[in-house]
Write a protein that holds these residues in place. Structure first.
Motif, short mmCIF file in Angstrom:
data_model
loop_
_atom_site.label_atom_id
_atom_site.label_comp_id
_atom_site.label_asym_id
_atom_site.label_seq_id
_atom_site.Cartn_x
_atom_site.Cartn_y
_atom_site.Cartn_z
N LYS A 22 0.82 -1.22 0.00
CA LYS A 22 0.00 0.00 0.00
C LYS A 22 0.85 1.27 0.00
CE LYS A 22 -3.12 2.60 3.01
NZ LYS A 22 -2.11 3.53 3.55
N LEU A 23 1.86 1.33 0.86
CA LEU A 23 2.65 2.55 1.00
C LEU A 23 3.48 2.82 -0.25
CD1 LEU A 23 3.84 2.10 4.69
CD2 LEU A 23 1.91 3.43 3.83
N VAL A 24 4.04 1.77 -0.84
CA VAL A 24 4.79 1.94 -2.08
C VAL A 24 3.84 2.39 -3.19
CG1 VAL A 24 6.20 0.78 -3.82
CG2 VAL A 24 6.49 0.21 -1.40
N LEU A 25 2.65 1.79 -3.22
CA LEU A 25 1.65 2.15 -4.22
C LEU A 25 1.27 3.62 -4.11
CD1 LEU A 25 -0.36 1.14 -6.41
CD2 LEU A 25 -1.99 0.77 -4.57
N GLU A 26 1.08 4.10 -2.88
CA GLU A 26 0.72 5.50 -2.67
C GLU A 26 1.83 6.43 -3.16
OE1 GLU A 26 -0.32 6.16 1.38
OE2 GLU A 26 -2.35 5.40 1.14
N LYS A 27 3.08 6.04 -2.92
CA LYS A 27 4.19 6.88 -3.37
C LYS A 27 4.24 6.94 -4.90
CE LYS A 27 9.04 7.95 -2.69
NZ LYS A 27 10.27 7.68 -1.94
N ILE A 28 4.03 5.77 -5.55
CA ILE A 28 4.01 5.74 -7.01
C ILE A 28 2.88 6.62 -7.53
CG2 ILE A 28 3.57 4.28 -9.02
CD1 ILE A 28 4.92 1.98 -7.49
N GLN A 29 1.72 6.50 -6.90
CA GLN A 29 0.57 7.30 -7.33
C GLN A 29 0.84 8.79 -7.17
OE1 GLN A 29 -3.04 6.11 -5.35
NE2 GLN A 29 -4.35 7.05 -6.87
N LEU A 32 3.21 9.98 -9.89
CA LEU A 32 2.54 10.14 -11.17
C LEU A 32 1.71 11.42 -11.19
CD1 LEU A 32 1.40 6.46 -11.85
CD2 LEU A 32 3.15 7.74 -13.08
N ILE A 33 1.13 11.76 -10.05
CA ILE A 33 0.38 13.01 -9.93
C ILE A 33 1.33 14.19 -10.13
CG2 ILE A 33 -0.91 14.49 -8.33
CD1 ILE A 33 -2.13 11.91 -7.17
N ASN A 34 2.54 14.08 -9.56
CA ASN A 34 3.54 15.15 -9.73
C ASN A 34 3.93 15.33 -11.20
OD1 ASN A 34 3.64 15.71 -7.00
ND2 ASN A 34 5.32 14.29 -6.61
N PHE A 35 3.79 14.25 -11.99
CA PHE A 35 4.10 14.32 -13.41
C PHE A 35 2.93 14.87 -14.22
CE2 PHE A 35 7.66 11.35 -12.60
CZ PHE A 35 8.63 11.95 -13.40
N GLY A 36 1.83 15.20 -13.55
CA GLY A 36 0.72 15.84 -14.24
C GLY A 36 -0.54 15.01 -14.37
N LEU A 37 -0.51 13.75 -13.92
CA LEU A 37 -1.72 12.93 -13.98
C LEU A 37 -2.66 13.28 -12.83
CD1 LEU A 37 -0.47 9.33 -14.87
CD2 LEU A 37 -1.01 11.23 -16.39
N THR A 38 -3.95 13.05 -13.03
CA THR A 38 -4.89 13.18 -11.93
C THR A 38 -4.81 11.91 -11.08
OG1 THR A 38 -6.75 12.14 -13.10
CG2 THR A 38 -6.43 14.52 -13.41
N LYS A 39 -5.40 11.96 -9.91
CA LYS A 39 -5.39 10.80 -9.03
C LYS A 39 -6.05 9.60 -9.69
CE LYS A 39 -6.61 9.34 -4.33
NZ LYS A 39 -7.22 9.75 -3.04
N SER A 40 -7.18 9.84 -10.38
CA SER A 40 -7.90 8.74 -11.04
C SER A 40 -7.12 8.21 -12.23
CB SER A 40 -9.29 9.22 -11.49
OG SER A 40 -10.10 9.52 -10.38
N GLN A 41 -6.48 9.10 -13.00
CA GLN A 41 -5.66 8.65 -14.12
C GLN A 41 -4.51 7.76 -13.62
OE1 GLN A 41 -4.60 12.46 -15.79
NE2 GLN A 41 -5.88 12.14 -17.60
N ALA A 42 -3.88 8.19 -12.54
CA ALA A 42 -2.77 7.41 -11.98
C ALA A 42 -3.24 6.03 -11.52
CB ALA A 42 -2.14 8.17 -10.81
N LYS A 43 -4.43 6.00 -10.92
CA LYS A 43 -4.97 4.74 -10.41
C LYS A 43 -5.27 3.78 -11.56
CE LYS A 43 -8.14 3.16 -6.82
NZ LYS A 43 -9.18 3.59 -5.85
N VAL A 44 -5.88 4.30 -12.62
CA VAL A 44 -6.20 3.48 -13.78
C VAL A 44 -4.92 2.96 -14.44
CG1 VAL A 44 -7.18 3.49 -16.11
CG2 VAL A 44 -8.44 4.55 -14.22
N PHE A 45 -3.92 3.83 -14.58
CA PHE A 45 -2.65 3.42 -15.19
C PHE A 45 -2.00 2.31 -14.38
CE2 PHE A 45 1.97 3.72 -15.53
CZ PHE A 45 2.13 3.53 -16.89
#
Length: 282
Positions: A22-29, A32-45
């Motif tokens: 979970k914690l690693v997943l949250e950091k990745i998410q 990805l948000i820092n790269f310009g994706l939305t939270k939902s886009q990051a989750k789907v990716f």
């Protein structure tokens, strides 16, 4: 793979088999948000990247997203070059390899920066052509405040505060808040600063693994309230989370100010909690 296994990657319950990710997943998410994706886009990716080729309908069911929104999300990811649509019926979507995806996002961000850099000189010249009408007063000495919405702007403000800190940096918050800051690299920034860091955690039922990385002073103050979080820099500015990491919406916003009265008040609260708290011993 059944439905329960599919959504377990995003499960927040500590007693599930996938909690360790979970914690690693949250950091990745967050990255990805820092790269310009939305939270939902990051989750789907992330979902497509870990569970393989899926239809929009399957993504919608697994992530419990509205179907219309899901179609918009996969199409937007396809437009960004992060997802490939397969020629099948119904259409299936496949995520690019993470390394290739990051390279693509970096190039897109670099193109934006290059475009802005080209405009910089002309914009500065146009700005100089306009006369300055302000009358100089002592308003520059007035107290300031700023509302910040979302993880990105808040983390940027925290980074500014750390860079300007030379004496002491105080963090008061719940374990969830400390989690969020740790995986947003806040504590890496403090290591590069000459400031003295102290942390008050409002509750600690379970010691997280990442605490072993901490060399700072930590105290635990069992307040019974996990919705308070604030940061004080050199007793000259404060960042107060109006919605912290424990808010049900997971959407945070904070209020920054250099008000002397407010900073003194929050400093007193921190010092009182520090005196009452129990020192954390690893």
């Amino acid at each position: 793979m059944n439905f329960e296994n599919q959504i377990s990657l995003f499960d927040n319950e500590s007693d599930t088999a996938m909690y360790k990710h979970k914690l690693v997943l949250e950091k990745i998410q967050n990255e990805l948000i820092n790269f310009g994706l939305t939270k939902s886009q990051a989750k789907v990716f992330i979902y497509l990247g870990k569970y393989g080729s899926k239809t929009a309908s399957e993504v919608s069911k697994a992530l419990q997203l509205p179907r219309t929104e899901t179609y918009h999300l996969v199409n937007s990811l396809q437009s960004l070059g992060l997802v490939i649509a397969e020629l099948s019926h119904p259409t299936k979507y496949t995520a690019m390899d993470m390394k290739e995806a990051i390279t693509t996002l970096v190039k897109q961000q670099q193109e934006k920066i290059d475009s802005l850099a080209i405009k910089e000189e002309s914009l500065s010249e146009m700005w100089k052509e306009i006369p300055f009408f302000a009358i100089e007063t002592d308003e520059s000495k007035s107290e300031k405040m700023q509302l910040l919405h979302g993880t990105g702007p808040i983390n940027n403000k925290i980074k500014e505060m750390i860079r300007s800190s030379i004496e002491d940096f105080r963090i008061y918050g719940s374990l969830a808040d400390i989690h969020r800051m740790y995986y947003s690299d806040v504590f890496d920034w403090t290591k590069e600063s000459p400031t003295e860091l102290k942390i008050v955690v409002t509750s600690l039922s379970k010691i997280p693994d990442f605490f072993s990385d901490f060399h700072e002073e930590i105290k635990v103050c069992q307040t019974g309230s996990e919705n308070k979080c604030f940061i004080i820099n050199d007793k000259k500015e404060v960042l107060i989370f109006m919605r912290n990491a424990n808010h049900p919406t997971r959407q945070i916003f904070a209020w920054w100010s250099d008000s002397e009265t407010l900073v003194d008040m929050m400093s007193s609260l921190f010092e009182l909690s520090w005196e009452k708290g129990d020192k954390f011993i690893q």
